[in-house]
Design a protein around this motif. Structure first.
Motif, PDB file in Angstrom:
ATOM      1  N   GLY A 265       0.835  -1.113  -0.007  1.00  0.00           N
ATOM      2  CA  GLY A 265       0.128  -0.155  -0.152  1.00  0.00           C
ATOM      3  C   GLY A 265       1.013   1.127  -0.047  1.00  0.00           C
ATOM      4  N   LEU A 266       0.158   2.455   0.111  1.00  0.00           N
ATOM      5  CA  LEU A 266       1.007   3.708   0.029  1.00  0.00           C
ATOM      6  C   LEU A 266       0.539   4.762   0.968  1.00  0.00           C
ATOM      7  N   LYS A 267       1.090   5.377   1.639  1.00  0.00           N
ATOM      8  CA  LYS A 267       0.832   6.496   2.556  1.00  0.00           C
ATOM      9  C   LYS A 267       2.166   7.147   2.812  1.00  0.00           C
ATOM     10  N   LEU A 268       2.256   8.304   1.575  1.00  0.00           N
ATOM     11  CA  LEU A 268       3.344   9.091   1.384  1.00  0.00           C
ATOM     12  C   LEU A 268       3.290  10.437   2.009  1.00  0.00           C
ATOM     13  N   THR A 269       4.016  10.947   2.863  1.00  0.00           N
ATOM     14  CA  THR A 269       3.706  12.386   3.364  1.00  0.00           C
ATOM     15  C   THR A 269       4.889  13.256   3.492  1.00  0.00           C
TER      16      THR A 269
END
Length: 275
Positions: A265-269
């Motif tokens: 998955g992706l969670k890029l901040t």
């Protein structure tokens, strides 16, 4: 304080944008590409946007914070060979996104944009990608998120304004990097990048905080990444790019990136503090 929708911003006539305001802070986000075009932190403009940026004929907007997804750079030949040529940096920076939610409190303003993508060559089902843009008392935060696990790369390709490119620097980087200009692997034990000539580097496994000198020294916060990319085209390439030309000394790109190829998955901040 609040969020408003308007048509057209600066020379990008008729582009649909969201305007976020919190106190003296202002942020402009284009629905085309979910692209942050402006961040004014109450005292200065933090992002660079080309004077000749365009969005017509499916052009990617030069400057601000473009979104690269589901690949970074040229289409990855390690994946399924597409029937036709595909653009650099993925599929979503030249498509319209939808505003799917917003939240306004005394201390923050957030807009959530989303896009459903059905034409990833190696993935045969729809994928929903969301972008959360938040102004709060600390500054601006941009978060790119997909809950579906798939082979994907992503980057928040931020262009930061600088007062002097010769004095600009990024530190806190990893000691080894891939130099895309020389097609080589390099080592720099000091972990700092200065902008002499063309710079195009991928630093793996960078820290959660980098220190930037853009005229003022400040810290860029990042999360969900496995690399940081540092870029400026230099005089030759910059002067020959129609949407940069003589503006090439006005910015540096420091990108928060997820580049490893594995199903996930992706969670890029990326967080830009007020100065």
């Amino acid at each position: 304080m609040g969020i408003s929708l308007q048509q057209g911003w600066q020379q990008l006539s008729d582009i649909p944008v969201l305007c976020l305001e919190l106190g003296q802070q202002h942020c402009v986000v284009s629905l085309y590409g979910s692209h942050v075009l402006r961040y004014f932190d109450g005292s200065c403009e933090r992002l660079w946007l080309s004077d000749t940026a365009t969005w017509t004929n499916a052009a990617a907007i030069r400057g601000g914070i473009p979104i690269c997804w589901p690949w970074f750079g040229p289409y990855p030949q390690s994946q399924v060979t597409p029937a036709t040529a595909l653009p650099n940096h993925g599929l979503v920076r030249n498509r319209l996104w939808n505003l799917v939610g917003f939240d306004i409190t005394e201390s923050s303003v957030q807009a959530t944009l989303a896009i459903v993508v059905s034409d990833i060559p190696w993935h045969h089902s729809n994928v929903t990608l969301r972008c959360h843009v938040t102004l709060n008392n600390e500054g601006l935060s941009v978060c790119l998120q997909s809950d579906q696990e798939l082979m994907q790369q992503a980057a928040l390709h931020s262009y930061f304004s600088v007062t002097s490119l010769a004095d600009a620097s990024v530190s806190g980087l990893s000691s080894q990097y891939s130099d895309k200009v020389n097609q080589s692997q390099e080592t720099a034990h000091h972990g700092q990048c200065r902008f002499i000539g063309e710079i195009d580097r991928i630093y793996p496994n960078t820290a959660d905080t980098l220190t930037l000198n853009t005229g003022t020294t400040w810290q860029l916060h990042q999360d969900g990444h496995d690399a940081s990319v540092v870029w400026n085209p230099g005089e030759h390439k910059g002067s020959n790019a129609k949407d940069i030309q003589q503006q090439w000394p006005e910015f540096i790109c420091v990108e928060t990136a997820q580049l490893n190829w594995q199903p996930k998955g992706l969670k890029l901040t990326q967080q830009i503090p007020k100065l």
